[in-house]
Design a protein around this motif. Sequence first.
Motif, short mmCIF file in Angstrom:
data_model
loop_
_atom_site.label_atom_id
_atom_site.label_comp_id
_atom_site.label_asym_id
_atom_site.label_seq_id
_atom_site.Cartn_x
_atom_site.Cartn_y
_atom_site.Cartn_z
N GLN A 36 -6.72 -27.83 -23.83
CA GLN A 36 -6.85 -27.26 -22.48
C GLN A 36 -7.69 -25.99 -22.48
O GLN A 36 -8.51 -25.78 -21.58
N MET A 37 -7.52 -25.16 -23.47
CA MET A 37 -8.30 -23.93 -23.55
C MET A 37 -9.77 -24.21 -23.84
O MET A 37 -10.65 -23.48 -23.41
N LEU A 38 -10.05 -25.28 -24.55
CA LEU A 38 -11.43 -25.69 -24.81
C LEU A 38 -12.15 -26.04 -23.52
O LEU A 38 -13.34 -25.78 -23.36
N TRP A 39 -11.41 -26.58 -22.56
CA TRP A 39 -12.01 -26.96 -21.29
C TRP A 39 -12.39 -25.77 -20.42
O TRP A 39 -13.16 -25.92 -19.47
N VAL A 40 -11.90 -24.60 -20.69
CA VAL A 40 -12.27 -23.42 -19.89
C VAL A 40 -13.77 -23.13 -20.03
O VAL A 40 -14.49 -23.11 -19.02
N PRO A 41 -14.30 -22.93 -21.25
CA PRO A 41 -15.75 -22.69 -21.34
C PRO A 41 -16.57 -23.94 -21.02
O PRO A 41 -17.67 -23.83 -20.46
N VAL A 42 -16.05 -25.11 -21.36
CA VAL A 42 -16.77 -26.36 -21.04
C VAL A 42 -16.91 -26.50 -19.53
O VAL A 42 -17.98 -26.84 -19.02
N SER A 43 -15.85 -26.20 -18.79
CA SER A 43 -15.90 -26.27 -17.32
C SER A 43 -16.88 -25.24 -16.76
O SER A 43 -17.62 -25.55 -15.81
N ALA A 44 -16.90 -24.06 -17.33
CA ALA A 44 -17.85 -23.04 -16.87
C ALA A 44 -19.29 -23.51 -17.11
O ALA A 44 -20.15 -23.35 -16.24
N LEU A 45 -19.54 -24.10 -18.27
CA LEU A 45 -20.87 -24.62 -18.58
C LEU A 45 -21.26 -25.74 -17.62
O LEU A 45 -22.38 -25.77 -17.09
N LEU A 46 -20.33 -26.67 -17.38
CA LEU A 46 -20.62 -27.79 -16.48
C LEU A 46 -20.83 -27.31 -15.04
O LEU A 46 -21.68 -27.85 -14.33
N THR A 47 -20.10 -26.31 -14.62
CA THR A 47 -20.30 -25.74 -13.28
C THR A 47 -21.67 -25.09 -13.17
O THR A 47 -22.36 -25.23 -12.16
N THR A 48 -22.10 -24.41 -14.22
CA THR A 48 -23.42 -23.81 -14.25
C THR A 48 -24.51 -24.87 -14.16
O THR A 48 -25.48 -24.73 -13.42
N VAL A 49 -24.35 -25.93 -14.92
CA VAL A 49 -25.32 -27.04 -14.88
C VAL A 49 -25.37 -27.64 -13.48
O VAL A 49 -26.46 -27.90 -12.95
N ALA A 50 -24.22 -27.86 -12.86
CA ALA A 50 -24.18 -28.41 -11.51
C ALA A 50 -24.89 -27.48 -10.53
O ALA A 50 -25.66 -27.94 -9.67
N TYR A 51 -24.67 -26.19 -10.65
CA TYR A 51 -25.32 -25.22 -9.77
C TYR A 51 -26.84 -25.28 -9.93
O TYR A 51 -27.58 -25.28 -8.94
N ILE A 52 -27.31 -25.33 -11.17
CA ILE A 52 -28.75 -25.39 -11.42
C ILE A 52 -29.34 -26.67 -10.86
O ILE A 52 -30.42 -26.65 -10.24
N LEU A 53 -28.65 -27.79 -11.02
CA LEU A 53 -29.14 -29.06 -10.48
C LEU A 53 -29.22 -29.04 -8.96
O LEU A 53 -30.21 -29.48 -8.38
N VAL A 54 -28.21 -28.50 -8.31
CA VAL A 54 -28.21 -28.43 -6.84
C VAL A 54 -29.30 -27.48 -6.36
O VAL A 54 -30.02 -27.78 -5.40
N ARG A 55 -29.43 -26.35 -7.01
CA ARG A 55 -30.47 -25.38 -6.62
C ARG A 55 -31.87 -25.98 -6.79
O ARG A 55 -32.73 -25.81 -5.91
N ARG A 56 -32.08 -26.71 -7.87
CA ARG A 56 -33.37 -27.35 -8.10
C ARG A 56 -33.66 -28.39 -7.02
O ARG A 56 -34.79 -28.48 -6.51
#
Length: 76
Positions: A36-56
């Motif tokens: 579960q703790m591993l998913w904290v940074p993974v989720s942050a990374l995936l949210t960042t990727v999603a933001y970049i894709l939407v912005r693009r």
Amino acid sequence: MAALCLIAPFVAMLWVGSYAKIEPTFIGIPFFYWYQMLWVPVSALLTTVAYILVRREKRALSAAERAGAADNGGAA
């Protein structure tokens, strides 16, 4: 693709049967907790990727709209 990045952490956390176990431990921490703790940074990374894709995508649509308006002589 952005939606997949945002849905993946939810699916991973809702599928409790996949991580409801003690082994393997990591530095003495049961799998249940460190997974579960591993998913904290993974989720942050995936949210960042999603933001970049939407912005693009938004930038591409804006550029296409500007190009379309220029082709029409500025008439909207």
